[in-house]
Scaffold this motif. Structure first.
Motif, PDB file in Angstrom:
ATOM      1  N   THR A   1      39.153  43.530  32.700  1.00 16.22           N
ATOM      2  CA  THR A   1      39.492  42.536  33.726  1.00 16.22           C
ATOM      3  C   THR A   1      39.534  41.143  33.118  1.00 16.22           C
ATOM      4  N   ASN A   2      40.582  40.413  33.442  1.00 11.47           N
ATOM      5  CA  ASN A   2      40.732  39.037  32.965  1.00 11.47           C
ATOM      6  C   ASN A   2      39.895  38.119  33.862  1.00 11.47           C
ATOM      7  N   ILE A   3      38.900  37.464  33.278  1.00 12.25           N
ATOM      8  CA  ILE A   3      38.040  36.547  34.044  1.00 12.25           C
ATOM      9  C   ILE A   3      38.157  35.114  33.512  1.00 12.25           C
ATOM     10  N   THR A   4      39.291  34.809  32.906  1.00 12.03           N
ATOM     11  CA  THR A   4      39.499  33.490  32.288  1.00 12.03           C
ATOM     12  C   THR A   4      39.267  32.357  33.269  1.00 12.03           C
ATOM     13  N   SER A   5      39.839  32.455  34.439  1.00 13.26           N
ATOM     14  CA  SER A   5      39.714  31.366  35.418  1.00 13.26           C
ATOM     15  C   SER A   5      38.251  31.106  35.769  1.00 13.26           C
ATOM     16  N   ALA A   6      37.476  32.158  35.965  1.00  6.97           N
ATOM     17  CA  ALA A   6      36.055  32.008  36.312  1.00  6.97           C
ATOM     18  C   ALA A   6      35.275  31.365  35.157  1.00  6.97           C
ATOM     19  N   ILE A   7      35.563  31.767  33.931  1.00  8.31           N
ATOM     20  CA  ILE A   7      34.868  31.220  32.755  1.00  8.31           C
ATOM     21  C   ILE A   7      35.222  29.742  32.581  1.00  8.31           C
ATOM     22  N   VAL A   8      36.505  29.420  32.670  1.00 10.53           N
ATOM     23  CA  VAL A   8      36.937  28.025  32.513  1.00 10.53           C
ATOM     24  C   VAL A   8      36.288  27.147  33.584  1.00 10.53           C
ATOM     25  N   THR A   9      36.322  27.596  34.821  1.00  8.26           N
ATOM     26  CA  THR A   9      35.738  26.823  35.920  1.00  8.26           C
ATOM     27  C   THR A   9      34.250  26.604  35.704  1.00  8.26           C
ATOM     28  N   ALA A  10      33.523  27.651  35.335  1.00  4.99           N
ATOM     29  CA  ALA A  10      32.067  27.541  35.151  1.00  4.99           C
ATOM     30  C   ALA A  10      31.714  26.642  33.969  1.00  4.99           C
ATOM     31  N   PHE A  11      32.361  26.848  32.840  1.00  5.13           N
ATOM     32  CA  PHE A  11      32.005  26.092  31.646  1.00  5.13           C
ATOM     33  C   PHE A  11      32.420  24.634  31.743  1.00  5.13           C
ATOM     34  N   LEU A  12      33.637  24.393  32.159  1.00  4.23           N
ATOM     35  CA  LEU A  12      34.140  23.022  32.155  1.00  4.23           C
ATOM     36  C   LEU A  12      33.805  22.256  33.428  1.00  4.23           C
ATOM     37  N   SER A  13      33.009  22.848  34.310  1.00  2.00           N
ATOM     38  CA  SER A  13      32.556  22.113  35.495  1.00  2.00           C
ATOM     39  C   SER A  13      31.538  21.042  35.108  1.00  2.00           C
ATOM     40  N   GLU A  14      31.082  21.089  33.883  1.00  2.00           N
ATOM     41  CA  GLU A  14      30.084  20.133  33.403  1.00  2.00           C
ATOM     42  C   GLU A  14      30.643  18.723  33.206  1.00  2.00           C
ATOM     43  N   ILE A  15      31.974  18.587  33.193  1.00  2.00           N
ATOM     44  CA  ILE A  15      32.575  17.265  32.996  1.00  2.00           C
ATOM     45  C   ILE A  15      33.510  16.963  34.164  1.00  2.00           C
ATOM     46  N   ASP A  16      33.454  15.710  34.636  1.00  2.00           N
ATOM     47  CA  ASP A  16      34.310  15.278  35.735  1.00  2.00           C
ATOM     48  C   ASP A  16      35.531  14.553  35.176  1.00  2.00           C
ATOM     49  N   CYS A  17      36.703  15.094  35.456  1.00  2.00           N
ATOM     50  CA  CYS A  17      37.960  14.486  35.035  1.00  2.00           C
ATOM     51  C   CYS A  17      38.812  14.222  36.272  1.00  2.00           C
ATOM     52  N   ASN A  18      39.752  13.313  36.149  1.00  2.00           N
ATOM     53  CA  ASN A  18      40.667  13.032  37.257  1.00  2.00           C
ATOM     54  C   ASN A  18      41.498  14.255  37.610  1.00  2.00           C
ATOM     55  N   SER A  19      41.804  15.069  36.603  1.00  7.39           N
ATOM     56  CA  SER A  19      42.571  16.298  36.805  1.00  7.39           C
ATOM     57  C   SER A  19      41.893  17.414  36.019  1.00  7.39           C
TER      58      SER A  19
ATOM     59  N   ASN B   1      31.970  18.661  22.122  1.00  6.46           N
ATOM     60  CA  ASN B   1      32.157  17.720  23.230  1.00  6.46           C
ATOM     61  C   ASN B   1      33.035  18.370  24.282  1.00  6.46           C
ATOM     62  N   PHE B   2      32.747  18.089  25.539  1.00  2.00           N
ATOM     63  CA  PHE B   2      33.698  18.370  26.601  1.00  2.00           C
ATOM     64  C   PHE B   2      34.413  17.047  26.828  1.00  2.00           C
ATOM     65  N   ILE B   3      35.735  17.111  26.944  1.00  2.00           N
ATOM     66  CA  ILE B   3      36.513  15.879  27.057  1.00  2.00           C
ATOM     67  C   ILE B   3      37.489  15.953  28.225  1.00  2.00           C
ATOM     68  N   CYS B   4      37.907  14.770  28.668  1.00  2.00           N
ATOM     69  CA  CYS B   4      39.011  14.632  29.607  1.00  2.00           C
ATOM     70  C   CYS B   4      40.165  14.047  28.793  1.00  2.00           C
TER      71      CYS B   4
END
Length: 185
Positions: free
Chosen positions: A62-80, A95-98
């Motif tokens: 099962t492809n869970i890419t969207s769930a992983i991306v959302t969970a991991f990159l939720s740590e940074i607030d970007c405009n988009s 680093n997590f970056i915008c």
């Protein structure tokens, strides 16, 4: 006259030594091919993800890419959310970056073994240090890929893939995934 000659020689030697040291440091940093900006482009389960009581299961493949991306990159607030990315930086820093927003947030560290077959990313996710050890590492100019075995994730992460996980009370579910990081620069 000899003193003046010796002074010039010492100054010249110092300058040559200083510039040669700077060049070697730059070459070392520039020679690490992993340095760059990436997005998580693929996360596919390599074994079933099952709650302790067996009430909820997501099958292997099962492809869970969207769930992983959302969970991991939720740590940074970007405009988009499209601007969110991971930077593998110098000095073994993650680093997590915008992108396009000039926002950088130190989020952990990375290390690669001498044979370049394992890459470990230690990330600060939801207040916890989470080690992601990618084994069977494959590097190219456009991506990094490998397998992450037995990483604990909260059931809420899997609820976006299978709603049955929303009611799971397990503290964590162990998952194994093939991951791919696509280079953006």
């Amino acid at each position: 006259m000899k003193l003046k000659y010796i002074s010039y020689l010492l100054i010249f030697s110092f300058l040559v030594f200083s510039f040669s040291c700077d060049d070697s440091d730059e070459n070392t940093e520039a020679s690490e091919p992993l340095l760059g900006i990436y997005t998580i482009s693929k996360s596919v389960l390599t074994s079933d993800a099952t709650s302790a009581n067996g009430a909820a299961t997501i099958p292997s493949g099962t492809n869970i890419t969207s769930a992983i991306v959302t969970a991991f990159l939720s740590e940074i607030d970007c405009n988009s959310s499209a601007n969110k990315a991971i930077e593998v930086a110098e000095n073994n820093i993650i680093n997590f970056i915008c992108r396009y927003e000039n926002v950088t947030q130190e989020q952990g560290s990375w290390a690669i073994n001498p044979s370049r077959s394992e890459l470990t990313l230690t990330l600060l996710i939801q207040g916890n240090l989470v080690p992601l050890k990618l084994t069977s590492l494959v590097e190219s100019s456009s991506k990094i890929a490998g397998n992450v075995a037995s990483i604990p994730v909260p059931p809420s992460l899997l609820a976006s893939v299978d709603p049955l996980f929303a009611g799971v009370t397990d503290q964590a579910i162990l998952i194994s995934i093939d991951m791919e990081f696509e280079r953006l620069n």
